[in-house]
Design an enzyme around this catalytic site. Structure first.
Site, PDB file in Angstrom:
ATOM      1  CD  GLU A 114      13.996 -11.413  16.633  1.00 21.13           C
ATOM      2  OE1 GLU A 114      12.873 -10.343  16.250  1.00 21.13           O
ATOM      3  OE2 GLU A 114      14.348 -11.587  17.692  1.00 21.13           O
ATOM      4  CE  LYS A 116      12.598  -2.552  10.435  1.00 16.20           C
ATOM      5  NZ  LYS A 116      11.539  -2.020  10.340  1.00 16.20           N
ATOM      6  CG  ASP A 118       6.629  -3.329   5.789  1.00 13.59           C
ATOM      7  OD1 ASP A 118       6.803  -2.302   6.735  1.00 13.59           O
ATOM      8  OD2 ASP A 118       6.705  -3.122   4.588  1.00 13.59           O
ATOM      9  CE1 TYR A 226       8.968  -6.368  17.616  1.00  9.76           C
ATOM     10  CE2 TYR A 226       7.766  -7.213  15.785  1.00  9.76           C
ATOM     11  CZ  TYR A 226       8.181  -6.359  16.435  1.00  9.76           C
ATOM     12  OH  TYR A 226       7.467  -4.920  16.269  1.00  9.76           O
ATOM     13  CE  LYS A 313      13.354   0.075   6.453  1.00  7.17           C
ATOM     14  NZ  LYS A 313      12.839   1.038   7.189  1.00  7.17           N
ATOM     15  CB  CYS A 407     -15.416  11.718 -20.148  1.00  9.81           C
ATOM     16  SG  CYS A 407     -15.696  10.023 -19.556  1.00  9.81           S
ATOM     17  CB  CYS A 410     -19.362   9.727 -21.878  1.00  7.74           C
ATOM     18  SG  CYS A 410     -19.044  10.918 -20.660  1.00  7.74           S
ATOM     19  CB  CYS A 425     -16.418  12.283 -16.432  1.00  6.65           C
ATOM     20  SG  CYS A 425     -17.859  12.244 -17.492  1.00  6.65           S
ATOM     21  CB  CYS A 431     -20.356   9.007 -17.819  1.00  5.70           C
ATOM     22  SG  CYS A 431     -18.743   8.418 -18.040  1.00  5.70           S
TER      23      CYS A 431
END
Ligand code: IVH
Length: 667
Positions: A114, A116, A118, A226, A313, A407, A410, A425, A431
Site C-alpha cells: 500500500e 504510505k 503522509d 487502510y 520509507k 531594514c 526603510c 523592523c 515602513c
C-alpha cells in the site's frame, strides 16, 4: 412553506441523493452531476433543515459544512491500540523482515503493498452503519475525539451504503490535505499575513484540531482508509476486507496490490519512489503487510508495532544548485525573513527557485556564502529547505551572507528581542510593507471582511489614496473608478463592502487592529473582559495579565499599541466613522455578578466543567482572574484547590465558595 409531510419526504430524498453523489465524487472520483447541480441540492436541503429543525439528523450530509461555534475535545480510549509501524530504508532491511516472516510462516503467504499516506492517522467508529466517533491517534491508547471536524470530510461516509457490515467496528486511515487544497490554503494565509503551512501533513494535522468545524470544512481535507479493526473480521484476507470497505462507501486506494512475489514488492517500491510526485497528495513511503489475518495473529506484535507489517520509507529527495542572492523580506509584523534565490533546479517533479533561510541563526549555522552550491531537500515536504553546503566548490573570494543591520525597506535599525528568533523592523508606522500588511490584515476575511486583496491594497497605497486603515473609510467612488483594474461595478462593490464593515462586531475590529500577539481568540477574551476599547486602553499590565491566557508579552504589546500616538489618531478616526468599539451585552444578565472578580481553582469533576464555570463568571458579568490578590472578590474552589491560592484568600479575607454557592449567585 412546504407542508411538514412533504418536507420530510424531500429531506430524505435529498439526503440520499447527496450521499450517493458524495460517494461518486469523493470516493470513486467519477462525478455523475455538475458542481452546480450538486450545490443546488445542498442549498435546498440546508433551507429545508432550517425551516424544519424537527427533522435534524446528525448523519445528514449537511453536517459537513461544519459549525462556527467553538468546541472542545474530549479524550477517548481506543478499543484496539493504534500501533505504529517499524521502518526500513533499504532493500536489505526489507529482505531481513522477509526472512523473519519466513521463519514463522514458511513459504506460504501473500503480501499486500500500500502507499504510505503522509497525514494524520484517524480511527473511525461505526455502529449500525453510522459514523459515531472519530478519534486521533494520540498516544496510541487514547486520543482526541474530533468527530465534528471529521464529519466535514466529504469522502468519509456518515452512513454506509451496503448492509453487510459488522454491527460495530473501527476503521483506520490517514487524513491528508491534497496539494490543490494546500496551495489554496497557503495563498489565503499569505494574503492574510499568516505564517504558511510548512507542508500538507502539518496542515492536515493542524486542521483536524481546529476548534471551529466550519473552518475545517473550508480546508478541504480528504481521507484514505487502510485498516479494519473489529472482533470478527468479514474475511481472513486484509485485501478482501478493504474491498468490502470500498463497497460500504469508504475511500480505499486503488494503488494497493496483493502479491506472493518479493520481486513484485521491490517493483512496487521503485515504481512509487519514482512516481510519487505525480500523485495529488504526499506519500512518504509504502507499507507492506501480510494479507492473512490468521497469519498476522501468528506473527503478533511488539508493544508499539505489528510484526506483520513494515513501512519502507523513501529517502528525502535532494538536489544541488547555486545560491544566486538572498532577499531579506519585511513581513506585516516587521519580521525579517531571509529567502534564498537559487539557480532553478528540478526536485521531485517541481522546479525550485526559492527557499526560505528562516532567520539569522539558520544562516549562521549553515555558514553561507554568496555563490555557494547548496543542497535543497524535500522530505515529503512541498517547501524545499536548504539543508547543507558543498564547501569544496566554494569560490575563494566568495562573500559571506551577512544579515543586515538596517531594514532593507526603510533603513531603520533592526531589533531582536531576547527569546525570539527573528529580527524586526520597529518602524511600524513608516515602513511600507508593514503599513500595507497592516491594511491587508485589517480587511482580511476574519477581520473586517472587506472584499479586496493584496493587489488592491498595493494599488490604493501606491496611488497615495490610503496610508492606514482609517483612510479606507474616506475613499470615494470617484477616486476608485478611475484607477486601472477598476470598473463601475467593482468600485461600487468595494465602497459598499467598506460601508458594510462598519457593523463588524467589536471582537473582530479589535483583531483587525493588528496589535502584535493579539490573535482572534485573545481579542475575544479581551472584549469579553473589558467590554469597550477605553477600558482596554486604560488597563494596567496587572489588570491585563489577570485574564487567563494573557501573559506579560501580550500585555506589553497591548500597552505599547495604546501608547503610540499614530495608533491613537487612527482609533479616533475609526470611532468617528462609526466602527464598533464596544460589545453589545445583555444588561439583565450582566448585573448578576456586578463586575466582581473571581478566581476559579481546583477540580470540578471534569476540565470541561471548570471551563464552563469560568465562562459563566464572564457571561454573568463577573471578571475572571487567574491569581488571587487583595482585589479578588471570591474564590470558587473545587477539589484539590491550589493551596497557595487558599492561603492568600485567608490572608486577604476573601470568601471561598463552592460550585453550589456560585450557582446560587447566578440563579
Ligand atoms: S497501517 C497496524 N497503512 O503510518 C496498522 N499505516 O508510521 C498500522 N500510514 O501510524 C498502520 N499509510 O498513520 C498503515 N497504508 C497505510 C498507511 C499507514 C500511512 C501511517 C499511519 C501509521 C504511520 C506509521
Amino acid at each position: 412553506m412546504e407542508s411538514k409531510q412533504n418536507a420530510k419526504i424531500r429531506i430524505e430524498q435529498l439526503r440520499n441523493q447527496i450521499n450517493e453523489h458524495n460517494y461518486y465524487y469523493y470516493v470513486l472520483s467519477e462525478p455523475k452531476i455538475s458542481d452546480y447541480e450538486y450545490d443546488m441540492m445542498v442549498n435546498e436541503l440546508l433551507k429545508l433543515e432550517k425551516d424544519f429543525p424537527e427533522f435534524f439528523d446528525e448523519s445528514s450530509p449537511s453536517v459537513r459544512i461544519g459549525d462556527d461555534r467553538n468546541q472542545q475535545f474530549e479524550e477517548a480510549e481506543h478499543k484496539f491500540t493504534m500501533l505504529s509501524l517499524g521502518n526500513t530504508y533499504s532493500k536489505e532491511d526489507f529482505m531481513e523482515f522477509d526472512q523473519r516472516i519466513k521463519k514463522v510462516l514458511g513459504n506460504d503467504y501473500d503480501y499486500v503493498c500500500e502507499l504510505k499516506f503522509d497525514g494524520a492517522s484517524i480511527s473511525l467508529t461505526y455502529q449500525n452503519g453510522k459514523l459515531i466517533r472519530a478519534v486521533t491517534r494520540g498516544d496510541g491508547t487514547k486520543g482526541d475525539v474530533v468527530t465534528e471536524n471529521v464529519k466535514t470530510i466529504k469522502s468519509i461516509p456518515l452512513i454506509l451504503r451496503k448492509d453487510d457490515y459488522p454491527e460495530l467496528f473501527e476503521i483506520r486511515g490517514e487524513i491528508f490535505m491534497p496539494h490543490s487544497a494546500f496551495d489554496k490554503q497557503n495563498n489565503i494565509r499569505r494574503q492574510e499575513g499568516k505564517p504558511e503551512f510548512a507542508n500538507p501533513r502539518n496542515a492536515a494535522a493542524g486542521s483536524l484540531k481546529l476548534l471551529n468545524s466550519a473552518e475545517v470544512a473550508r480546508r478541504k481535507l480528504d481521507c484514505y482508509l487502510y485498516y479494519l479493526a473489529t472482533d470478527k473480521l468479514p474475511t481472513d484476507s486484509h485485501f478482501d476486507n478493504l474491498l468490502l470497505c470500498k463497497k460500504w462507501g469508504f475511500k480505499i486506494s486503488d494503488k494497493t496490490i496483493k502479491t506472493n512475489n518479493i520481486n513484485s514488492v521491490f517493483e512496487y517500491l521503485e515504481y512509487w519512489e519514482n512516481q510519487r510526485d505525480k500523485l495529488e497528495y504526499d506519500i512518504d513511503g509504502v507499507v507492506i503487510k501480510i494479507d492473512s489475518v490468521k497469519q498476522q495473529k501468528m506473527l503478533g506484535e511488539t508493544a508499539k508495532t505489528p510484526r506483520w507489517a513494515i513501512a519502507y520509507k523513501f529517502k528525502a529527495q535532494r538536489a544541488k544548485t547555486k545560491l544566486l542572492s538572498v532577499d531579506f523580506q519585511v513581513g506585516r509584523t516587521g519580521a525579517i525573513t531571509p529567502v534564498a534565490n537559487l539557480e532553478p533546479v528540478k526536485l521531485a517533479g517541481t522546479t525550485v527557485r526559492r527557499s526560505t533561510l528562516h532567520n539569522a541563526d539558520y544562516i549562521k549555522s549553515l555558514d553561507l556564502y554568496y555563490g555557494d552550491y547548496v543542497f535543497v531537500e524535500k522530505a515529503g515536504e512541498i517547501i524545499p529547505q536548504v539543508v547543507g553546503i558543498d564547501k569544496e566548490s566554494r569560490d575563494t573570494n566568495a562573500e559571506k551572507v551577512i544579515f543586515p543591520e538596517f531594514c532593507p525597506e526603510c533603513g531603520t535599525k533592526l531589533v531582536r528581542n531576547e527569546s525570539e528568533a527573528n529580527y524586526f523592523c520597529p518602524n511600524e508606522n513608516g515602513c511600507n510593507p508593514q503599513i500595507k500588511g497592516k491594511i491587508e490584515h485589517f480587511i482580511s476575511r476574519k477581520a473586517m471582511n472587506i472584499v479586496a486583496g493584496e493587489a488592491t491594497v498595493d494599488l490604493l497605497f501606491n496611488q497615495g489614496l490610503i496610508k492606514n486603515s482609517a483612510d479606507l473609510y474616506d475613499l470615494k467612488f470617484e477616486d476608485i473608478v478611475k484607477l486601472e483594474r477598476f470598473a463601475k461595478k467593482s468600485a461600487e462593490n468595494l465602497i459598499d463592502s467598506i460601508k458594510k464593515s462598519v457593523n463588524t462586531p467589536f471582537e473582530k475590529v479589535l483583531y483587525a487592529l493588528g496589535i502584535r500577539n493579539v490573535g482572534e481568540s485573545i481579542a475575544k477574551l479581551l472584549v469579553r473582559h473589558f467590554k469597550n476599547i477605553d477600558n482596554l486602553a486604560n488597563a494596567t499590565i496587572d489588570e491585563l495579565t489577570e485574564i487567563n491566557d494573557v501573559g506579560e508579552k501580550i500585555a506589553i504589546s497591548i500597552k505599547n499599541f495604546f501608547s503610540d500616538p499614530p495608533n491613537i489618531e487612527i482609533l479616533k478616526r475609526l470611532k468617528e466613522k462609526g466602527l464598533q468599539f464596544e460589545t453589545i451585552v445583555n444588561e439583565q444578565v450582566i448585573n448578576k455578578l456586578n463586575g466582581k472578580s473571581f478566581v476559579v481553582t481546583g477540580n470540578f469533576g471534569t476540565p470541561e466543567r471548570r471551563k464552563e464555570l469560568e465562562n459563566m463568571v464572564e457571561k454573568f458579568g463577573g471578571k475572571l482572574v487567574s491569581s488571587v490578590s487583595a482585589k479578588t472578590d471570591y474564590i470558587v474552589a473545587g477539589d484539590k484547590a491550589g493551596s497557595s491560592k487558599l492561603k492568600k484568600a485567608e490572608e486577604f479575607k476573601i470568601p471561598v465558595i463552592n460550585e453550589q454557592d456560585f450557582l446560587k449567585m447566578i440563579e
